[in-house]
Write an enzyme that holds these catalytic residues in place. Structure first.
Site, short mmCIF file in Angstrom:
data_model
loop_
_atom_site.label_atom_id
_atom_site.label_comp_id
_atom_site.label_asym_id
_atom_site.label_seq_id
_atom_site.Cartn_x
_atom_site.Cartn_y
_atom_site.Cartn_z
N ASP A 62 1.76 8.39 6.97
CA ASP A 62 0.50 7.81 6.53
C ASP A 62 -0.63 8.82 6.65
O ASP A 62 -1.05 9.17 7.76
CB ASP A 62 0.19 6.58 7.39
CG ASP A 62 -1.07 5.84 6.98
OD1 ASP A 62 -1.65 6.20 5.94
OD2 ASP A 62 -1.47 4.91 7.68
N ASP A 85 -5.45 7.64 0.70
CA ASP A 85 -4.68 6.97 1.75
C ASP A 85 -3.29 6.62 1.27
O ASP A 85 -3.12 5.75 0.41
CB ASP A 85 -5.43 5.71 2.17
CG ASP A 85 -4.69 4.91 3.23
OD1 ASP A 85 -3.83 5.48 3.91
OD2 ASP A 85 -4.98 3.71 3.37
#
Length: 548
Positions: free
Chosen positions: A435, A245
């Site tokens: 992201d 992530d």
């Protein structure tokens, strides 16, 4: 009565999920000391079967809203609000309580079966609710971010995935075909069957063996909703499946003493502790991280971590003593999460793994690079690279580098222009948080509406939609270079699963990220570019992908 049942099932479905391979631990010198590459594996989601795309969309919307509220330091939507959003969306289902389809006992049985098998992750719905893209969290300190605090540890997540054979992609916006089980989306035939089935059934599509040195492939969850890599931790080393992530900064795995928030253990996962690792040392320093879907709490520890063959010994990270059901369920196909934003976001207040690798001289610089793969292409060539960029994955002449404009630790760049089919949208002064932990693109409502008008789609209070057969392309410009989004990524899933050429949920949804001109840009865009971040220089790089 039917409504009450469905609402109850939906609440139960606010729990959720996600798998991978091993590499031998090696402490010998890295043959390519400048960088390491890990294959990012697709998250497997066994519980993905049967959830209606409308409900799936709302769940992803809910996750997006929660994640973005944390980024902006604003109050999050309450659990009651998120459940109400799901309940409202039930009324637009073709077989829901607000439809004209008779609710026979057979239909009810199907609904029970479908809902009972569904889990929720961040993925394709961000317009109104939770975060997208998965189990990531942002921490808050004033502007954007999410804090761990003592708030409710709750969210909704679900995974989806499928498997397919090898295929070859003919060109950028074209169709992909080959030895796989299905061809890629084409603008004439609508959403590919493989994507529809992956969204419905869940599952993990394993990455091919990477050709680059020190490379680990990225497996794909469902229809491009998440990515996982396998690392080794402990003595003797165990394989851990780790969600990667770029939008958070904490690294943790489940503790051998982990308890689910609902009581009992934390599912069928790999855990860490003194019983499994002789080099494990646990501290009394507590941490808690709240994500858009779920939360964990535990203590810091030290143990040997092996990332793509590099030995990061006595590394400090977290072991979760308590996990919400989104992480503790048997169907969650990962054992922990690795945040790869800057450590200024860390709730644990420790360096991220890539920062530690650089500080110990194991890689040349704290660089993390992503090649995100697309299920319908059949290439299965996703990977994450530490310490440099994999030149085989991008066109060198297209590489652009620009400053990170976020002061908190997210990776955020200034957007030079936003165009649709080459026509300027007139939207200027925008920035975008890039992201990998978010599946969709979330834009302020006015921006989302304006973009969809140009795309031939539309937005209402529930969602943004677009034709499943769209040939339009949205492009974002960074560093004076334009990066187009494949039309296949804009048309996520058909509103009617039986009509892949009708109206589709859009890969761009409306929501407030933080600033009035701030976008959250996830895998819908990142599948179309090579993405690299550099902590030491506080800069971001993008490049056009090579074609095979």
């Amino acid at each position: 009565m039917q409504l009450q049942f469905l609402v109850a099932v939906l609440v139960a479905c606010l729990v959720h999920t996600v798998p991978t391979a091993a590499i031998p631990t090696r402490r010998t010198p890295n043959p390519n000391p400048g960088m390491i590459t890990m294959p990012l594996k697709r998250l497997q989601s066994a519980s993905g079967a049967g959830v209606h795309p409308q409900l799936l969309l709302q769940q992803h919307i809910n996750r997006s809203q929660r994640r973005l509220a944390r980024m902006a330091g604003r109050a999050e939507p309450s659990d009651d609000e998120l459940r109400e959003n799901l309940k409202k969306r039930m009324f637009i289902l073709e077989s829901g309580p607000g439809s004209r389809v008779p609710q026979s006992s057979d239909n009810a049985a199907v609904s029970r079966s479908n809902f009972s098998r569904r889990r929720f992750r961040s993925g394709m719905a961000m317009a109104q609710g939770d975060e997208s893209g998965g189990h990531r969290g942002k921490h808050a300190n004033g502007g954007a971010g999410v804090g761990a605090g003592s708030g409710a540890m709750m969210g909704g997540a679900g995974g989806m995935n499928g498997t397919m054979g090898n295929a070859t992609m003919t060109s950028g916006n074209g169709t992909s075909s080959g030895n796989g089980t299905a061809a890629g989306n084409s603008t004439s035939s609508g959403v590919a069957e493989i994507d529809i089935q992956a969204a419905i059934n869940g599952g993990l599509t394993p990455a091919n063996k990477p050709t680059a040195n020190n490379s680990l492939g990225l497996d794909i969850e469902a229809d491009d909703t998440g990515y996982v890599a396998t690392i080794q931790i402990g003595t003797p080393p165990q394989d851990f499946k780790i969600l990667m992530d770029s939008g958070s900064a904490d690294f943790w795995v489940g503790s051998q003493d982990c308890q689910s928030q609902n009581g009992g253990g934390c599912g069928n996962h790999t855990f860490l502790g003194t019983s499994s690792s002789s080099s494990f040392v646990q501290s009394n320093h507590q941490f808690q991280v709240t994500y858009g879907s779920g939360a964990v709490a535990g203590v810091l520890c030290q143990d040997n971590v092996n990332i793509a063959g590099l030995a990061l010994n006595n590394h400090t990270f977290g072991v979760a003593l308590e996990e919400t059901v989104q992480f503790s369920g048997n169907t969650t196909a990962f054992d922990g999460l690795m945040g790869l934003a800057q450590s200024t976001l860390s709730e644990q207040n420790v360096s991220t793994p890539v920062e530690s690798l650089a500080s110990q001289g194991l890689i040349a610089s704290a660089i993390t690079s992503f090649k995100i793969s697309r299920l319908s292409d059949g290439l299965n060539d996703g990977e994450v690279t530490f310490g440099g960029l994999d030149a085989s994955k991008f066109v060198a002449s297209s590489l652009v580098t620009f400053p990170n404009v976020n002061q908190l630790g997210f990776w955020e760049g200034a957007v030079d222009a936003i165009t649709v089919n080459g026509t300027d949208s007139g939207l200027s002064g925008r920035t975008a948080i890039l992201d990998t932990g978010t599946t969709l693109i979330l834009a302020p409502a006015q921006d989302a509406t304006a973009i969809h008008q140009m795309l031939g789609g539309s937005c209402d209070q529930q969602q943004c939609t677009i034709s499943c057969t769209t040939a339009s392309s949205l492009a974002l410009s960074f560093g004076n270079a334009s990066f187009a989004i494949d039309p296949r990524d804009l048309a996520v899933l058909p509103l009617d699963p039986n009509d892949p050429t009708g109206d589709c949920m859009s890969g761009i949804q409306a929501g407030s990220v933080g600033g009035a001109n701030e976008w959250l840009v996830g895998d819908v865009f990142l599948k179309n570019a090579y993405f690299s971040t550099d902590v030491s220089k506080n800069q971001i790089s993008l490049a056009k992908l090579t074609t095979s």
